[in-house]
Write an enzyme that holds these catalytic residues in place. Structure first.
Site, PDB file in Angstrom:
ATOM      1  N   GLY A  46      95.162 126.583  51.000  1.00  0.00           N
ATOM      2  CA  GLY A  46      93.856 127.208  50.895  1.00  0.00           C
ATOM      3  C   GLY A  46      92.755 126.209  50.587  1.00  0.00           C
ATOM      4  N   GLY A  47      93.075 124.908  50.758  1.00  0.00           N
ATOM      5  CA  GLY A  47      92.050 123.886  50.626  1.00  0.00           C
ATOM      6  C   GLY A  47      91.811 123.410  49.199  1.00  0.00           C
ATOM      7  NE  ARG A  95      98.878 135.506  52.914  1.00  0.00           N
ATOM      8  CZ  ARG A  95      97.780 135.206  53.597  1.00  0.00           C
ATOM      9  NH1 ARG A  95      97.298 136.042  54.476  1.00  0.00           N
ATOM     10  NH2 ARG A  95      97.151 134.057  53.414  1.00  0.00           N
ATOM     11  CG  LEU A 114      91.849 116.391  62.086  1.00  0.00           C
ATOM     12  CD1 LEU A 114      92.613 117.647  62.472  1.00  0.00           C
ATOM     13  CD2 LEU A 114      91.902 115.382  63.228  1.00  0.00           C
ATOM     14  CG  ASN A 139      98.781 132.001  56.159  1.00  0.00           C
ATOM     15  OD1 ASN A 139      98.839 131.247  55.191  1.00  0.00           O
ATOM     16  ND2 ASN A 139      97.775 131.985  57.001  1.00  0.00           N
TER      17      ASN A 139
HETATM   18  C1  MV4 Z   1      92.257 119.327  56.870  1.00  0.00           C
HETATM   19  C2  MV4 Z   1      90.920 119.120  57.250  1.00  0.00           C
HETATM   20  C3  MV4 Z   1      90.622 117.971  57.938  1.00  0.00           C
HETATM   21  N1  MV4 Z   1      91.581 117.077  58.217  1.00  0.00           N
HETATM   22  N2  MV4 Z   1      93.184 118.408  57.177  1.00  0.00           N
HETATM   23  C4  MV4 Z   1      91.572 123.212  54.241  1.00  0.00           C
HETATM   24  C5  MV4 Z   1      92.513 124.314  53.975  1.00  0.00           C
HETATM   25  C6  MV4 Z   1      93.823 123.708  54.139  1.00  0.00           C
HETATM   26  N3  MV4 Z   1      94.796 124.665  54.440  1.00  0.00           N
HETATM   27  C7  MV4 Z   1      93.627 122.718  55.206  1.00  0.00           C
HETATM   28  N4  MV4 Z   1      92.234 122.382  55.161  1.00  0.00           N
HETATM   29  C8  MV4 Z   1      91.743 121.359  55.861  1.00  0.00           C
HETATM   30  N5  MV4 Z   1      92.651 120.408  56.215  1.00  0.00           N
HETATM   31  C9  MV4 Z   1      92.840 117.316  57.828  1.00  0.00           C
HETATM   32  N6  MV4 Z   1      93.766 116.400  58.095  1.00  0.00           N
HETATM   33  C10 MV4 Z   1      89.977 120.108  56.911  1.00  0.00           C
HETATM   34  C11 MV4 Z   1      90.395 121.222  56.211  1.00  0.00           C
HETATM   35  C12 MV4 Z   1      89.384 122.197  55.914  1.00  0.00           C
HETATM   36  C13 MV4 Z   1      89.454 123.493  56.433  1.00  0.00           C
HETATM   37  C14 MV4 Z   1      90.489 123.926  57.249  1.00  0.00           C
HETATM   38  C15 MV4 Z   1      90.533 125.211  57.733  1.00  0.00           C
HETATM   39  C16 MV4 Z   1      89.503 126.090  57.421  1.00  0.00           C
HETATM   40  C17 MV4 Z   1      88.493 125.698  56.634  1.00  0.00           C
HETATM   41  C18 MV4 Z   1      88.425 124.403  56.130  1.00  0.00           C
HETATM   42  C19 MV4 Z   1      87.346 124.010  55.329  1.00  0.00           C
HETATM   43  C20 MV4 Z   1      87.308 122.744  54.840  1.00  0.00           C
HETATM   44  C21 MV4 Z   1      88.324 121.836  55.115  1.00  0.00           C
END
Ligand code: MV4
Length: 447
Positions: A164-165, A291, A203, A289
């Site tokens: 969930g970040g 669920r 990313l 997830n």
């Molecule tokens: C990342 C990313 C950029 N690069 N991984 C946030 C939630 C978590 N489950 C994974 N997340 C992220 N992983 C890499 N290698 C950016 C996020 C991210 C994000 C991802 C999905 C939905 C919202 C987000 C908001 C901020 C950062």
């Protein structure tokens, strides 16, 4: 099929599950906290059991109270809904050990996907592309820097037990990494009781796209398409749509067939979602997830599959009984999450609903437990309603969404309806041009 199902949840999702049970002729038991005695899902259930005071620990997370409620009402099965105990492997196991059916995946599958490092390793084993990163938990600064050099800066530090970040940190160079790794480890220990941290290539502007899956645990897995969940703030999704405006048919086919193939190999049972980051034509696994999700209705609208009914049938031991070729995807669907929040700062806005009028008409679905006179309690998640709109094309869907938002009347509290009205009028959104950071930029611009 079950005769009686206990629904271990509250609000709109409890009502959604209650409806699916009644559609199948199954009797329902609502468990509720003292704060939710007058809730619509409680009113519409066949039996009710008060399981404790308002704080979730004392009620919706109170495993002995829920198991006792199932025993005294003679329920056959327990549906955990989402949030609360839905991804708690110990709860799933306890439900089974007490002789009830857990309406969800196996406890082992919940456990594997709940640990982000294990989940990522499992994704690799299952043939799903993952973001390049450290192979497992980082031992020390030197090995973290070595991993970062192979991947290239910037890198993102993630807590293995996070998700969930929460607990993510961005490092642009060796010095930052040396400084942030110990911090990330101690925060992970404090926050999740586990100091394992790993790193990944960062990313910068991905989209968050997830694939909805249904497996029967008997060899059949189907997907119900993808959902674009990029519109979010502070890791809270605000609006979801399917199909994703970012994908063409070729990449969509690669994404969904990768996910289905992985779940066939995994032997997955029940509804599940694989989340991906998508950028520059490439997709990478982030988490799974295990669920039902808040945004499941949009997948139901374009596929015609009642996912909760399928969860119930699968849990009762029935085979899925249809395959991918039997599912025809049609049209476009959008979900707006209506939260009891102040539009300016997103602070919760609980209170009594003085007037309530939900929109309707063809292609408009409202999943909500609200009613006029209902008091939104201050103790829980602020999601109070989901407006789901369907039409044959995205353009028509946006037009219908605009109309439905204008019809929706909720007074007495503040809601995120005005925010959605601003979003639908935005040119970038209308063009489908947005990534996971778009909404925060949009909010910063207009205050
Ligand atoms: C990342 C990313 C950029 N690069 N991984 C946030 C939630 C978590 N489950 C994974 N997340 C992220 N992983 C890499 N290698 C950016 C996020 C991210 C994000 C991802 C999905 C939905 C919202 C987000 C908001 C901020 C950062």
């Amino acid at each position: 099929m079950f005769e009686k199902v206990l629904i271990a949840n509250r609000g709109e999702i409890a009502l959604r599950i209650n409806r699916a049970c009644h559609d199948l002729g199954i009797k329902t038991v609502a468990v509720h906290s003292t704060a939710d005695a007058r809730a619509m899902n409680v009113r519409l259930a066949d039996e009710t059991v008060c399981i404790g005071p308002p704080p979730p620990r004392a009620s919706y997370l109170n495993i002995p109270a829920i198991l006792s409620a199932a025993a005294i009402t003679g329920a056959d099965a327990i549906h955990p809904g989402l949030g609360f105990l839905s991804e708690n492997a110990e709860f799933a196991r306890a439900v089974e050990e007490h002789g009830f059916v857990f309406i969800g995946p196996s406890p082992e599958h919940i456990r594997v996907m709940g640990d982000k490092v294990r989940a990522k390793a499992e994704a690799v084993r299952l043939g799903i592309p993952v973001v390049p990163g450290s192979p497992g938990a980082l031992r020390d600064v030197a090995s973290a820097q070595a991993a970062a050099h192979e991947i290239g800066y910037p890198v993102l530090l993630k807590a293995s037990a996070g998700g969930g970040g929460r607990g993510m940190k961005l490092a642009h160079n060796d010095a930052e990494l040396a400084q942030l790794l110990p911090l990330a480890q101690s925060e992970a220990m404090a926050g999740f009781g586990d100091d394992s941290v790993y790193l990944e290539r960062y990313l910068a502007r991905p989209r968050h796209i997830e694939v909805q899956l249904l497996g029967d645990g008997q060899g059949t897995v189907v997907h119900l398409g993808e959902r674009d969940c990029s519109l979010q703030r502070s890791h809270q999704k605000i609006l979801e749509e399917t199909r994703s405006p970012a994908l063409d048919d070729a990449i969509r086919e690669r994404l969904t067939s990768t996910a289905v193939g992985a779940m066939e190999k995994f032997g997955y049972r029940s509804a599940g979602t694989i989340e991906f980051l998508y950028q520059d034509g490439e997709f990478f696994f982030i988490e799974m997830n295990t669920r039902l999700q808040v945004e499941h209705p949009i997948s139901e609208m374009i596929s015609g599959v009642d996912m909760v009914r399928e969860q119930l049938r699968i849990a009762a031991g029935e085979p899925l009984g249809f395959g991918q070729r039997d599912i025809a995807f049609n049209g476009h669907a959008i979900e707006c999450r209506i939260n009891a929040e102040r539009p300016d700062d997103f602070r919760p806005s609980p209170g009594r609903i003085s007037e309530y009028h939900a929109p309707g008409g063809l292609g408009v679905r409202v999943d909500s437990a609200l009613y006029q006179g209902y008091e939104v309690p201050p103790y829980y998640d602020s999601l109070i309603s989901k407006l789901i709109v369907y039409d044959t094309t995205r353009e028509r869907c946006l037009s219908r969404l605009r109309r439905a938002l204008a019809e929706y009347v909720i007074t007495g509290i503040e809601t995120t309806i005005p925010l959605h009205q601003r979003i639908v009028e935005n040119a970038d959104f209308q063009a489908g041009k947005y990534d996971i950071h778009w909404l925060e930029r949009f909010l910063a611009q207009r205050g």
